[in-house]
Design a protein around this motif. Sequence first.
Motif, PDB file in Angstrom:
ATOM      1  N   ILE A  73      29.145  36.118  44.929  1.00 44.46           N
ATOM      2  CA  ILE A  73      29.713  35.241  45.951  1.00 44.46           C
ATOM      3  C   ILE A  73      29.468  35.867  47.317  1.00 44.46           C
ATOM      4  CG2 ILE A  73      31.434  34.256  44.406  1.00 44.46           C
ATOM      5  CD1 ILE A  73      33.476  36.175  45.478  1.00 44.46           C
ATOM      6  N   ASN A  74      29.933  35.210  48.370  1.00 49.01           N
ATOM      7  CA  ASN A  74      29.616  35.657  49.725  1.00 49.01           C
ATOM      8  C   ASN A  74      30.024  37.097  50.000  1.00 49.01           C
ATOM      9  OD1 ASN A  74      28.473  33.200  50.397  1.00 49.01           O
ATOM     10  ND2 ASN A  74      30.397  32.342  51.165  1.00 49.01           N
ATOM     11  N   ASP A  75      31.250  37.454  49.622  1.00 52.89           N
ATOM     12  CA  ASP A  75      31.753  38.780  49.965  1.00 52.89           C
ATOM     13  C   ASP A  75      32.163  39.584  48.739  1.00 52.89           C
ATOM     14  OD1 ASP A  75      33.761  37.068  49.382  1.00 52.89           O
ATOM     15  OD2 ASP A  75      35.077  37.615  51.057  1.00 52.89           O
ATOM     16  N   GLY A  76      31.507  39.321  47.606  1.00 53.29           N
ATOM     17  CA  GLY A  76      31.835  40.068  46.407  1.00 53.29           C
ATOM     18  C   GLY A  76      31.216  39.439  45.181  1.00 53.29           C
ATOM     19  N   ILE A  77      31.889  39.572  44.051  1.00 55.29           N
ATOM     20  CA  ILE A  77      31.402  39.000  42.807  1.00 55.29           C
ATOM     21  C   ILE A  77      32.557  38.418  42.014  1.00 55.29           C
ATOM     22  CG2 ILE A  77      29.444  40.597  42.596  1.00 55.29           C
ATOM     23  CD1 ILE A  77      31.105  42.131  40.530  1.00 55.29           C
ATOM     24  N   ARG A  78      32.219  37.545  41.074  1.00 55.59           N
ATOM     25  CA  ARG A  78      33.187  36.989  40.142  1.00 55.59           C
ATOM     26  C   ARG A  78      32.733  37.362  38.739  1.00 55.59           C
ATOM     27  NH1 ARG A  78      37.502  33.992  40.113  1.00 55.59           N
ATOM     28  NH2 ARG A  78      38.044  32.629  38.370  1.00 55.59           N
ATOM     29  N   ILE A  79      33.644  37.987  37.978  1.00 49.98           N
ATOM     30  CA  ILE A  79      33.321  38.474  36.635  1.00 49.98           C
ATOM     31  C   ILE A  79      34.089  37.651  35.612  1.00 49.98           C
ATOM     32  CG2 ILE A  79      33.202  40.505  35.151  1.00 49.98           C
ATOM     33  CD1 ILE A  79      33.622  42.232  37.610  1.00 49.98           C
ATOM     34  N   SER A  80      33.386  37.171  34.596  1.00 50.35           N
ATOM     35  CA  SER A  80      34.009  36.433  33.490  1.00 50.35           C
ATOM     36  C   SER A  80      33.983  37.313  32.246  1.00 50.35           C
ATOM     37  CB  SER A  80      33.276  35.122  33.221  1.00 50.35           C
ATOM     38  OG  SER A  80      33.298  34.278  34.363  1.00 50.35           O
ATOM     39  N   PHE A  81      35.104  37.331  31.534  1.00 48.77           N
ATOM     40  CA  PHE A  81      35.238  38.174  30.356  1.00 48.77           C
ATOM     41  C   PHE A  81      35.346  37.321  29.097  1.00 48.77           C
ATOM     42  CE2 PHE A  81      36.737  40.643  33.944  1.00 48.77           C
ATOM     43  CZ  PHE A  81      36.153  41.888  33.731  1.00 48.77           C
ATOM     44  N   SER A  82      35.110  37.966  27.953  1.00 46.69           N
ATOM     45  CA  SER A  82      35.077  37.243  26.685  1.00 46.69           C
ATOM     46  C   SER A  82      36.449  36.749  26.238  1.00 46.69           C
ATOM     47  CB  SER A  82      34.468  38.123  25.589  1.00 46.69           C
ATOM     48  OG  SER A  82      35.180  39.342  25.453  1.00 46.69           O
ATOM     49  N   ASP A  83      37.513  37.200  26.888  1.00 42.79           N
ATOM     50  CA  ASP A  83      38.846  36.686  26.545  1.00 42.79           C
ATOM     51  C   ASP A  83      39.177  35.419  27.316  1.00 42.79           C
ATOM     52  OD1 ASP A  83      39.211  37.702  29.070  1.00 42.79           O
ATOM     53  OD2 ASP A  83      40.890  39.011  28.563  1.00 42.79           O
ATOM     54  N   GLY A  84      38.221  34.924  28.109  1.00 46.35           N
ATOM     55  CA  GLY A  84      38.417  33.688  28.857  1.00 46.35           C
ATOM     56  C   GLY A  84      38.877  33.877  30.290  1.00 46.35           C
ATOM     57  N   ASN A  85      39.248  35.094  30.665  1.00 48.24           N
ATOM     58  CA  ASN A  85      39.712  35.361  32.028  1.00 48.24           C
ATOM     59  C   ASN A  85      38.543  35.630  32.962  1.00 48.24           C
ATOM     60  OD1 ASN A  85      42.556  35.174  31.593  1.00 48.24           O
ATOM     61  ND2 ASN A  85      42.503  37.168  30.584  1.00 48.24           N
TER      62      ASN A  85
END
Length: 415
Positions: A73-85
């Motif tokens: 993303i613009n000022d960082g990242i978004r992480i998706s995990f296998s538990d759905g979060n």
Amino acid sequence: MKKRLLPLWLVLLSVSGCETFDDTAIWQKLNSLEQRVNSIESTLSKLNTDLSTMSSMVNVLSNNLAITNVTTINDGIRISFSDGNSYTIKNGSKGSDGLTPVIGVKQFGNQYYWTQTIDGATSWITDGYGNKIPASGSDGATPILKISGDGYWMVSYDQGINYSYVTDFRGNLVQATGKGGDSFFQNVIFSGGVLTLVLLDGTTLGIDLNQQPDPRMASILPKELQEELEVYMPIYNGILPPDVRGTYYVSPFTAVYCEDYTDGSGGGYAPGTEVNPITIRFSDQDFKNNTLNYEEYQKNASSKGEGAFICGSYDCFSAYFSTEGTSWGIPYRTVLIISGIKSSDGIRNLYYAFGMVEKGADPDGVLMEEGVFRVFKDSDSLSGNTTWNPQSESLSTAFEVARLAMDKTIQSKQK
């Protein structure tokens, strides 16, 4: 002479008239506390989200969880995990005031435990018995921070049921100043498939996603079948597959191994047998969820499917598709796997396999046996780019190729 007593209210009035009580200092103190609490409350949610992210990252490092997607993303990242979060980490932090507890993790033996840094001193966070609190595993606990009514930091390790005051190494309560940092991360880097998080206390958590298996593979391809297939074809794992969108001509299309082949009297093909060329197309690749649509056509046969699952890393990929159906009144579930290396001129070293994963009652052995699979490849090592021009507009609902192979087995049994 009889004395008369003054009413109590009159006495109080006369006293108050002599001295005026100044409550300015009290109100200033209360206002200061309210301002500090309000200031911290605005970032408290972010700090608690950071703790959840940190906990998930540690569980990935401990092989208790997996990362399924990383989005810049613009000022960082978004992480998706296998538990759905999913959690967003933004670059940078305005630092700590030295008093605000900096929560971190450190490894001790084969386990990660929570730490706190207050006024420059780092210590393990412990329970009432002096035991270090684990940050991962079945006994792991994620801290939840809040501020007490009198303006001190409090923490819970039982999902917010009970809270206790945060204390420094001297045992003193830690005041919430409102001047602390807005994050427990000082930096986040995602480059070349390697995710690196630098905690505020300097601890670095790094994960090479090129080496991380996709947790969804197990639901598509049973471990036993995967191990058997890997003898005859490459199986690529990972959550960073290449862009494979396009149409490819697979020829010469040659049998590598048919588990149900005997001496020619049964089903399957002998190794090296060339069968009809096949044209395949991948489309609508979703780089967030690692899915794509698949179509194929071959002489007298065609099939298609939506939402195929793709995994891999760098230029290597494996695409999977699982289907359920019924043939001759027998329910079955099959899997199709295509592996290869994407290049500018097509797909190199393409392998194509399908197998029977599960079937219902089949006393006469009409269908391929469970666990039976067949493997084919493009024997000149290049499935070149081509255009989509199906020879038949009638597309079956699922795996006509597998059905034809099953029919061949049936015909041989009827002779």
